[in-house]
Design a protein around this motif. Structure first.
Motif, mmCIF file in Angstrom:
data_model
loop_
_atom_site.group_PDB
_atom_site.id
_atom_site.type_symbol
_atom_site.label_atom_id
_atom_site.label_comp_id
_atom_site.label_asym_id
_atom_site.label_seq_id
_atom_site.Cartn_x
_atom_site.Cartn_y
_atom_site.Cartn_z
ATOM 1 N N ASP A 1 0.823 -1.210 0.000
ATOM 2 C CA ASP A 1 0.000 0.000 0.000
ATOM 3 C C ASP A 1 0.857 1.259 0.000
ATOM 4 O O ASP A 1 0.580 2.225 -0.717
ATOM 5 N N LEU A 2 1.942 1.250 0.786
ATOM 6 C CA LEU A 2 2.830 2.410 0.832
ATOM 7 C C LEU A 2 3.607 2.565 -0.480
ATOM 8 O O LEU A 2 3.827 3.686 -0.956
ATOM 9 N N GLN A 3 4.028 1.425 -1.039
ATOM 10 C CA GLN A 3 4.771 1.479 -2.297
ATOM 11 C C GLN A 3 3.919 2.113 -3.397
ATOM 12 O O GLN A 3 4.382 3.000 -4.134
ATOM 13 N N ASP B 1 4.810 5.633 -5.110
ATOM 14 C CA ASP B 1 5.124 5.564 -6.542
ATOM 15 C C ASP B 1 4.204 6.466 -7.359
ATOM 16 O O ASP B 1 4.620 7.042 -8.382
ATOM 17 N N ASN B 2 2.939 6.593 -6.908
ATOM 18 C CA ASN B 2 1.955 7.380 -7.647
ATOM 19 C C ASN B 2 1.974 8.865 -7.293
ATOM 20 O O ASN B 2 1.214 9.651 -7.856
ATOM 21 N N ALA B 3 2.834 9.248 -6.337
ATOM 22 C CA ALA B 3 2.921 10.656 -5.925
ATOM 23 C C ALA B 3 3.912 11.376 -6.835
ATOM 24 O O ALA B 3 5.063 11.637 -6.453
ATOM 25 N N LYS B 4 3.474 11.700 -8.033
ATOM 26 C CA LYS B 4 4.377 12.280 -9.033
ATOM 27 C C LYS B 4 4.883 13.665 -8.634
ATOM 28 O O LYS B 4 5.946 14.088 -9.070
ATOM 29 N N ASP B 5 4.099 14.388 -7.798
ATOM 30 C CA ASP B 5 4.526 15.712 -7.343
ATOM 31 C C ASP B 5 5.218 15.665 -5.988
ATOM 32 O O ASP B 5 5.475 16.712 -5.386
ATOM 33 N N GLY B 6 5.478 14.465 -5.514
ATOM 34 C CA GLY B 6 6.249 14.324 -4.290
ATOM 35 C C GLY B 6 5.423 13.968 -3.066
ATOM 36 O O GLY B 6 4.187 14.049 -3.063
ATOM 37 N N VAL B 7 6.153 13.578 -2.004
ATOM 38 C CA VAL B 7 5.548 13.158 -0.741
ATOM 39 C C VAL B 7 6.168 13.941 0.410
ATOM 40 O O VAL B 7 7.384 14.106 0.477
ATOM 41 N N ALA C 1 14.048 6.806 1.909
ATOM 42 C CA ALA C 1 14.896 6.371 0.797
ATOM 43 C C ALA C 1 14.172 6.456 -0.540
ATOM 44 O O ALA C 1 14.822 6.359 -1.600
ATOM 45 N N HIS C 2 12.867 6.661 -0.533
ATOM 46 C CA HIS C 2 12.096 6.662 -1.787
ATOM 47 C C HIS C 2 12.403 7.912 -2.616
ATOM 48 O O HIS C 2 12.562 9.014 -2.081
ATOM 49 N N LYS C 3 12.438 7.752 -3.919
ATOM 50 C CA LYS C 3 12.823 8.847 -4.819
ATOM 51 C C LYS C 3 11.821 9.997 -4.820
ATOM 52 O O LYS C 3 12.173 11.129 -5.182
ATOM 53 N N ASN C 4 10.583 9.764 -4.414
ATOM 54 C CA ASN C 4 9.565 10.814 -4.476
ATOM 55 C C ASN C 4 9.424 11.617 -3.181
ATOM 56 O O ASN C 4 8.589 12.518 -3.107
ATOM 57 N N ILE C 5 10.218 11.289 -2.167
ATOM 58 C CA ILE C 5 10.116 12.041 -0.906
ATOM 59 C C ILE C 5 10.658 13.452 -1.114
ATOM 60 O O ILE C 5 11.723 13.640 -1.717
ATOM 61 N N LYS C 6 9.914 14.444 -0.643
ATOM 62 C CA LYS C 6 10.302 15.848 -0.833
ATOM 63 C C LYS C 6 10.826 16.483 0.449
ATOM 64 O O LYS C 6 11.788 17.247 0.434
ATOM 65 N N LEU C 7 10.155 16.206 1.556
ATOM 66 C CA LEU C 7 10.617 16.772 2.829
ATOM 67 C C LEU C 7 10.064 15.956 3.983
ATOM 68 O O LEU C 7 9.127 15.164 3.831
ATOM 69 N N PHE C 8 10.658 16.174 5.134
ATOM 70 C CA PHE C 8 10.362 15.407 6.345
ATOM 71 C C PHE C 8 10.031 16.400 7.456
ATOM 72 O O PHE C 8 10.850 17.236 7.818
#
Length: 518
Positions: free
Chosen positions: A278-280, A284-290, A354-361
């Protein structure tokens, strides 16, 4: 012949550390502390050592014939009880460093009391067959050095947080407040006069707390379980062979240290695992980032006030294309949840970062969370609550790798502008990637460095040659006050002697002139 001789030497060295019995103790009721602390245990086991671990979270470790675990997760109940009975301590509320230090020392003393009261620990201490070659303990609990005394073994102290200046001082490391900031402050290593003044005060405050609050609390528990003849925790701590710090220059400021102090970097980051399905799919579908939102293993977002939560909700709604992954610990449904927000009780933080779509924490600024953000190059919005979190947040801010929102100033405007700045200005990402590169650029992997030094201490029977002579000096000798006083006295005597001679000569001349005039 030469090859055989070299092979013999190598095997001899390896044999000195093979199959050593190591006792590793960390009773801190915090998953993040435990995960970082236990980071070196699997590698020790792979090297052939027998490791006995006293921990609150045994589930972190995979079973192994060479691993012996004593579970003291009762410390979590101790924490809950302490919070419910205390009027001044709660990890769900903001606490300044001065508010935090006294009660947390009471709590740490309770942790080691629970540890020594454990039936499994008592049986281990009573057993004549149990022998150890080394003790590794978390430095928040100097009372655990009772194990060092009982088994008569060398000891290594490890810290999973930024270190107290008082412990640096005890290990013989320079703690000059003119450029080494106390983590009690939010100062960098470049301070104004007023900041250096305050930094000096807080460094002395750290030492005062350690010497006159922590040690007496620990000593009382040690004497309760081991008798009145046991040396003080301060005496035992001064005999530590090595100090291992879970940090590096990507997370702190440069300072000189003695050979008995090793900065190894982050210890708990392992190869990433696949995300749950579910998280993957969500990421993956968050094209504008997470945006990832978690306040760590202790602080719960569900305990935030409705006003504070609404400030985040309203701000998240202004970025509908950006997905938000939020840790929500409550069974109660999140009120007014925006469509772009996904909630879960538990989240695999490192794999998410580690995911490529992460934008900030968005984080509380805990040491381990910041280490993970640095490792994966993820910019931060920090909302610090207590202990080292303000210092961690300020370091990220100074590096232009993140922003800070004061807990008492969380409003929609502040959250919105912080999100807008980090999502649209790539300098924060670039700077965090720069810190990530610094963190990863090591001669050896972090865990391998720690293991090498652990085995070094075993090979050299406690490595007493690492101990600097400064540890045997009184504070006035260390600061050369006795030398300054002696030189000042000589100068005073010299000046007085000149004054006395001049006075005598002047008096004699005046007397002769007076006689002649008569």
């Amino acid at each position: 012949m030469v090859i055989n001789y070299v092979s013999f030497l190598i095997l001899s060295v390896l044999n000195l550390t093979a199959c050593s019995n190591i006792l590793s103790v960390c009773p801190t009721a915090s998953y993040s502390h435990q995960e970082s602390w236990l980071g070196i245990v699997p590698s020790l086991i792979k090297r052939g050592h027998n490791v006995t671990v006293i921990t609150c979270n045994p589930e972190i470790l995979e079973p192994h014939p060479n691993l012996h675990v004593i579970n003291v997760n009762i410390c979590y109940a101790t924490l809950s009880k302490f919070e419910s009975e205390s009027n001044s301590f709660s990890i769900q509320n903001y606490m300044s460093p001065r508010e935090f230090f006294p009660p947390v020392n009471d709590l740490l003393a309770k942790y080691i009391d629970e540890t020594f009261s454990s039936e499994a620990v008592k049986n281990m201490l009573r057993s004549n067959d149990t022998k150890f070659d080394l003790l590794i303990y978390e430095g928040l609990h100097p009372g655990l050095l009772a194990f060092k005394y009982h088994y008569n073994v060398p000891s290594i102290v490890m810290f999973t947080t930024p270190l107290f200046g008082a412990v640096h001082f005890l290990m013989g490391n320079p703690v000059n407040p003119s450029y080494i900031p106390s983590f009690v402050t939010t100062f960098s290593d470049k301070m104004t006069f007023s900041e250096r003044l305050m930094n000096t005060y807080y460094l002395l405050y750290e030492i005062y707390i350690r010497y006159y609050y922590t040690y007496p609390k620990m000593d009382a528990v040690m004497k309760k379980h081991f008798g009145n003849d046991i040396p003080s925790s301060r005496e035992l701590e001064m005999d530590n062979s090595l100090l291992i710090l879970s940090g590096d220059l990507s997370q702190s400021y440069p300072m000189p240290v003695q050979p008995n102090t090793i900065n190894v970097g982050t210890l708990h980051i392992k190869p990433n695992k696949p995300l749950p399905k579910d998280l993957q799919n969500f990421m993956d579908n968050a094209k504008d980032g997470v945006i990832y939102f978690s306040l760590g293993s202790n602080k719960k977002i569900s305990t935030l006030s409705e006003e504070t939560r609404n400030a985040f909700v309203k701000a998240f709604e202004q970025f509908p294309k950006v997905k938000v992954l939020m840790k929500w610990e409550s069974d109660i449904e999140f009120p007014n949840k925006p469509a772009n927000v996904y909630l879960k009780k538990w989240l695999p933080q490192k794999d998410i970062l580690a995911h490529k779509n992460i934008k900030l924490f968005i984080t509380h600024g805990g040491h381990q969370s910041r280490q993970e953000a640095v490792h994966y190059g993820v910019p931060l919005i920090s909302i610090p609550f207590f202990y080292d979190q303000e210092w961690n947040a300020k370091k990220s801010f100074e590096e232009e790798a993140g922003l800070i929102i004061n807990f008492f100033e969380v409003t929609y405007d502040k959250v919105y502008h912080a999100l807008k700045e980090l999502l649209n200005n790539d300098k924060y990402k670039r700077n965090m990637e720069r810190l990530s590169a610094i963190s990863k650029d090591k001669a050896m992997a972090n865990v391998e460095t720690a293991i090498w030094w652990v085995e070094y201490v075993i090979r050299h029977k406690g490595a007493p040659h690492l101990r600097p002579a400064v540890q045997d000096l009184y504070w006035f000798q260390y600061t050369l006050l006795d030398i300054i006083a002696f030189i000042s006295m000589l100068l005073f005597l010299f000046v007085y002697f000149i004054y006395f001679i001049v006075k005598k000569l002047l008096f004699s001349s005046l007397y002769k002139i007076k006689i002649k005039s008569q």
